[in-house]
Write a protein that holds these residues in place. Structure first.
Motif, PDB file in Angstrom:
ATOM      1  N   LEU A  12       0.836  -1.198   0.000  1.00  0.00           N
ATOM      2  CA  LEU A  12       0.000   0.000   0.000  1.00  0.00           C
ATOM      3  C   LEU A  12       0.872   1.249   0.000  1.00  0.00           C
ATOM      4  CD1 LEU A  12      -2.684  -1.015   2.595  1.00  0.00           C
ATOM      5  CD2 LEU A  12      -3.131  -0.448   0.232  1.00  0.00           C
ATOM      6  N   ASN A 127      -6.204   5.323  -3.650  1.00  0.00           N
ATOM      7  CA  ASN A 127      -5.398   4.135  -3.373  1.00  0.00           C
ATOM      8  C   ASN A 127      -5.944   3.323  -2.208  1.00  0.00           C
ATOM      9  OD1 ASN A 127      -3.071   2.442  -3.798  1.00  0.00           O
ATOM     10  ND2 ASN A 127      -2.227   3.311  -1.910  1.00  0.00           N
ATOM     11  N   ARG A 129      -8.012   0.580  -0.076  1.00  0.00           N
ATOM     12  CA  ARG A 129      -8.506  -0.788  -0.253  1.00  0.00           C
ATOM     13  C   ARG A 129      -9.706  -1.006   0.661  1.00  0.00           C
ATOM     14  NH1 ARG A 129      -3.905  -5.119  -1.787  1.00  0.00           N
ATOM     15  NH2 ARG A 129      -2.697  -3.759  -3.157  1.00  0.00           N
ATOM     16  N   ARG A 200      -9.427  -3.801  -5.856  1.00  0.00           N
ATOM     17  CA  ARG A 200      -9.028  -3.230  -4.559  1.00  0.00           C
ATOM     18  C   ARG A 200     -10.072  -3.537  -3.480  1.00  0.00           C
ATOM     19  NH1 ARG A 200      -8.860   2.324  -4.541  1.00  0.00           N
ATOM     20  NH2 ARG A 200      -9.907   2.514  -6.549  1.00  0.00           N
TER      21      ARG A 200
END
Length: 320
Positions: A12, A127, A129, A200
């Motif tokens: 990550l 970005n 998840r 994701r």
């Protein structure tokens, strides 16, 4: 490859418009009454994973609301929990800013996909998840009913009575946990998340989380791009529900929770794990009444079929 393996890990990156380390980069979005507290407890044992304090901020899903919910005890529970400003949201992660994985586990997010996904884009960047735990929808709904009933908030005696009252309660602005049937409509809630996050997003089967906990946790850690560690899984349930063994014990617990000064004193002197153990020991297993199960399964039939189409190989075992 075991079906609890979530694929190749990818480290990550820091999230957010400025790469902020004071905001979450992993969200556990629900479902409510499907083991999110248990999952957070296990993941947080990893030295590079931390969760917000409190565990559920509700900032991304409910933080925009200007007024609170109006169901029984909503004023002293959910309305107090909701974080409304980005400054307070950042403060909830002060103890987590050094962690590679920072988790917000607000289960209201799954139920409010439009608002939540827009807020994620605005505050957290692209970005993030997402993890969702799905439980048999009837079991989930009944667990919510018993959870509220055991705390003295739900005063209707039978699950079917509560299902009959649901539409009126929604209209009267009772908060999401009271929406027993509606919160179990996973397909209509999950589809926007699948469209927005693609690979994701990972679906966790509640039954596997319960019965194959170490495998599930280990594979999630790998999917998050972290080095697997030996994580001891504590199988004791948290936030459990069921039939009361002693109403008197539950009345005492409810009194402690509802009186502000007493609640603060209990929290200061008795650790959460001990409080939860006392509450869980006062419960015994409770099965969904057959008539209520048949009724709710009929109501959810179309949604369940759609969920099966959406998830394909990610489908939990109860969809078989």
């Amino acid at each position: 490859m075991p079906d609890t393996d979530f694929g190749a890990p990818q480290r990550l990156r820091d999230n957010g418009p400025a790469g902020s380390q004071s905001l979450p980069n992993v969200l556990i979005i629900g479902a409510a009454r499907a083991g999110s507290t248990f999952l957070v407890k296990q993941l947080s044992q990893h030295r590079e994973i931390a969760c917000s304090n409190p565990k559920e901020t509700h900032f991304l899903s409910l933080g925009h609301l200007e007024s609170g919910f109006e169901g029984p005890d909503d004023a002293t529970t959910i309305n107090r929990q909701i974080i409304h400003t980005i400054e307070d949201y950042e403060a909830a992660f002060l103890g987590a800013h050094d962690a590679a994985v920072r988790i917000d586990a607000s289960v209201s997010m799954l139920y409010h996909p439009g608002v939540s996904i827009e807020a994620i884009s605005r505050y957290l960047g692209d970005n993030v998840r997402v993890i969702v735990v799905l439980r048999d929808p009837v079991e989930r709904a009944y667990s919510a009913f018993k959870y509220l009933q055991n705390r003295g908030s739900e005063t209707l005696e039978t699950f079917e009575e509560a299902l009959d009252a649901e539409e009126k309660r929604i209209a009267e602005n009772w908060h999401h946990l009271w929406h027993y049937s509606s919160m179990s409509r996973y397909a209509e809630q999950l589809e926007p998340w699948l469209n927005a996050f693609g690979d994701r997003l990972q679906v966790v089967d509640y039954e596997k989380l319960t019965n194959q906990s170490e495998d599930v946790v280990r594979n999630l850690v790998g999917w998050l791009g972290l080095k697997p560690e030996l994580v001891h899984v504590d199988s004791r349930a948290v936030n459990s529900s069921g039939e009361l063994r002693s109403p008197a014990v539950q009345n005492l617990l409810s009194t402690c929770r509802n009186l502000g000064w007493m609640r603060a004193a209990v929290k200061a002197t008795i650790p959460f794990a001990m409080r939860e153990r006392i509450r869980s020991m006062n419960l015994r297993g409770s099965a969904v009444p057959t008539a209520a199960r048949d009724r709710l399964m009929g109501d959810l039939e179309d949604d369940i079929a759609r969920l099966r189409e959406l998830l394909g190989p990610m489908s939990p075992q109860w969809l078989d």
